[in-house]
Design a protein around this motif. Structure first.
Motif, mmCIF file in Angstrom:
data_model
loop_
_atom_site.group_PDB
_atom_site.id
_atom_site.type_symbol
_atom_site.label_atom_id
_atom_site.label_comp_id
_atom_site.label_asym_id
_atom_site.label_seq_id
_atom_site.Cartn_x
_atom_site.Cartn_y
_atom_site.Cartn_z
ATOM 1 N N PHE A 1 13.460 12.262 -4.887
ATOM 2 C CA PHE A 1 12.130 12.055 -5.421
ATOM 3 C C PHE A 1 11.764 10.577 -5.436
ATOM 4 N N LEU A 2 12.520 9.786 -4.711
ATOM 5 C CA LEU A 2 12.280 8.350 -4.708
ATOM 6 C C LEU A 2 10.892 8.017 -4.169
ATOM 7 N N SER A 3 10.358 8.867 -3.283
ATOM 8 C CA SER A 3 9.034 8.594 -2.724
ATOM 9 C C SER A 3 7.974 8.531 -3.818
ATOM 10 N N ILE A 4 8.131 9.328 -4.864
ATOM 11 C CA ILE A 4 7.173 9.292 -5.978
ATOM 12 C C ILE A 4 7.181 7.920 -6.632
ATOM 13 N N ILE A 5 8.383 7.410 -6.870
ATOM 14 C CA ILE A 5 8.510 6.112 -7.534
ATOM 15 C C ILE A 5 7.958 5.005 -6.642
ATOM 16 N N LEU A 6 8.229 5.086 -5.336
ATOM 17 C CA LEU A 6 7.752 4.050 -4.424
ATOM 18 C C LEU A 6 6.225 4.039 -4.350
ATOM 19 N N VAL A 7 5.629 5.228 -4.254
ATOM 20 C CA VAL A 7 4.169 5.301 -4.173
ATOM 21 C C VAL A 7 3.543 4.768 -5.465
ATOM 22 N N ALA A 8 4.082 5.161 -6.602
ATOM 23 C CA ALA A 8 3.561 4.660 -7.868
ATOM 24 C C ALA A 8 3.741 3.144 -7.978
ATOM 25 N N SER A 9 4.843 2.624 -7.446
ATOM 26 C CA SER A 9 5.102 1.182 -7.507
ATOM 27 C C SER A 9 4.047 0.393 -6.753
ATOM 28 N N ALA A 10 3.494 0.988 -5.684
ATOM 29 C CA ALA A 10 2.461 0.295 -4.914
ATOM 30 C C ALA A 10 1.276 -0.082 -5.793
ATOM 31 N N SER B 1 -0.309 -1.005 2.565
ATOM 32 C CA SER B 1 -1.367 -0.072 2.960
ATOM 33 C C SER B 1 -2.324 0.169 1.801
ATOM 34 N N TYR B 2 -1.768 0.344 0.633
ATOM 35 C CA TYR B 2 -2.587 0.554 -0.574
ATOM 36 C C TYR B 2 -3.518 -0.634 -0.805
ATOM 37 N N ARG B 3 -2.975 -1.816 -0.641
ATOM 38 C CA ARG B 3 -3.755 -3.041 -0.869
ATOM 39 C C ARG B 3 -4.858 -3.188 0.179
#
Length: 436
Positions: free
Chosen positions: A70-79, A124-126
């Motif tokens: 579930f690391l992808s959740i943490i990475l996306v939220a970190s963005a 990408s988010y930025r």
């Protein structure tokens, strides 16, 4: 039987690839540290801890040959919470600790890959107008969708694609697996989950800032995380149950015909490799493997005395009885839901590409692709029996036999088998103890 050929050695470009990914990760980290504003320490520490925990509770290899967490959740939220450097740091730190204790090179590469993925998602988010940190507070619903929802989901897609590309690259160089096949396998297996986890990451961000819950939002996302993990565990256990069922069927066949156990394993491996060479999707590759593993299960309905006699000594009636095992085998697994798609591969493996075969006289691509693959894989195995030990000579003989009867086999599948064996070598089959 011929000796086992040596599997494909890792590419000489593998060290360069690993070094490049690590170098890119370090460069991104240094540049983001000096060129961008420093994020707050508290959120970074919390997200790093969550990332470490998420990676440790991952469930490995639920039928996809990859470990999914579930690391992808943490990475996306970190963005959205801590920006580019923060997402880079969370990604790298999360994979530096691994309870499964892989080699040091694997750990360093995983950490570098995750750091690059996290930084790319945040960038990408930025670039898409995503707002970071405290600027998220007090937003209207419209602004949340425009400046958080759309950029964050797009960043999630970028993370998914980049992760699949980097992972497929290293597996291609290390194991000789086709890059395109591996990329398709990862995306089809985890792509949908990535999108779903991106939504959970968005919920995490909304609870953190617009809802004003701060770090407490981490506790609120824990429940769906654990629910998703439980579902993934159940899926993996279901797949393992399927494998045990197939193993039981093969063991039953081995009590009657011990040599069939090793043949089943060899044909299954070769069938899977051929399917990969043909670019079949993961679901069809699994179907081919099941059909190939059980391609002789119908021998349970054939008198043992016929199975033990050389084929040259069989009468036409006796040969037809043995050939009828395809239909018998398909009937034997009828009613087993997860093997339903493999039944046609077993039933039609004796069809001829020119339409003159049995049991239904199918021709060309009307024959199910699993059956065409099983026919070639089993044909190679049959042709190699009682041949000299020199593997290369035996391979030439086997494919000469297959090509000498163009009406029997799909020529495209034959060429895929040549490519697969050139890449992987002959499948090994360790001795198997079968109950007497």
């Amino acid at each position: 039987m011929p000796s086992t050929a040596t599997p494909t050695a890792p590419s000489r470009w593998l060290p360069a690839y690993l070094g490049l990914v690590v170098a890119v990760a370090l460069t991104v980290g240094v540049m983001s540290w000096f060129a961008l504003p420093r994020p707050e320490l508290g959120p970074i520490v919390l997200l790093c801890l969550m990332g470490v925990v998420a990676y440790q509770i991952r469930e490995p290899e639920a039928g996809l040959r990859i470990a999914f967490s579930f690391l992808s959740i943490i990475l996306v939220a970190s963005a959205a919470v801590v920006g580019i450097f923060g997402a880079w740091l969370v990604g790298g730190v999360s994979m530096l600790v691994d309870r499964q204790r892989p080699g040091r090179i694997v750990t360093v590469f995983n950490a570098a890959m995750s750091a690059v993925v996290g930084a790319a998602a945040a960038l990408s988010y930025r670039l898409l107008g995503g707002v970071q940190g405290a600027g998220l507070s007090g937003m209207s619903t419209y602004d949340l969708g425009r400046h958080v929802g759309i950029p964050l989901l797009a960043a999630d897609v970028v993370a998914c694609l980049l992760n699949a590309i980097l992972l497929s690259g290293v597996l291609h160089l290390a194991r000789g697996i086709s890059f395109a096949v591996q990329l398709r396998r990862v995306l089809s297996g985890s792509g949908v989950a990535y999108v779903g986890y991106g939504v959970i990451g968005l919920l995490f961000v909304v609870l953190w800032f617009p809802a004003g819950l701060g770090a407490f939002s981490a506790l609120l996302v824990l429940a769906p995380l654990l629910a998703a993990r439980w579902a993934f565990i159940q899926y993996g256990e279901e797949l393992r149950s399927h494998e045990r069922t197939v193993d039981t069927l093969v063991t039953a066949l081995g009590t009657k015909e011990p040599a069939a156990v090793a043949r089943s394993r060899r044909v299954a491996n070769l069938g899977e490799w051929i399917a990969e060479e043909l670019g079949l999707p993961p679901g069809q590759i699994g179907t081919v493997r099941y059909a190939a593993t059980l391609h002789e299960i119908g021998h349970l309905g054939v008198p043992t005395r016929l199975l033990r006699r050389p084929r040259a000594s069989l009468s036409p009636a006796e040969q037809r009885l043995i050939d009828g095992q395809c239909v018998v085998g398909a009937r034997m697994i009828e009613g087993i839901d997860f093997l339903e798609s493999a039944r046609s591969g077993i039933r039609h493996q004796c069809e001829r590409f020119d339409g003159s075969g049995r049991p239904d006289g199918l021709a060309g691509h009307d024959i199910p692709v699993a059956a065409r693959i099983v026919a070639v894989a089993a044909g190679v195995d049959d042709a190699l029996r009682d041949q000299p030990e020199e593997a290369d000579v035996s391979m030439d003989h086997a494919f000469g036999v297959l090509r000498s009867d163009p009406g029997r086999f799909d020529p495209e599948v034959v060429e895929a088998a040549v490519a697969a064996l050139d890449k992987h070598g002959w499948p090994a089959s360790a001795p198997v103890e079968v109950p007497s």
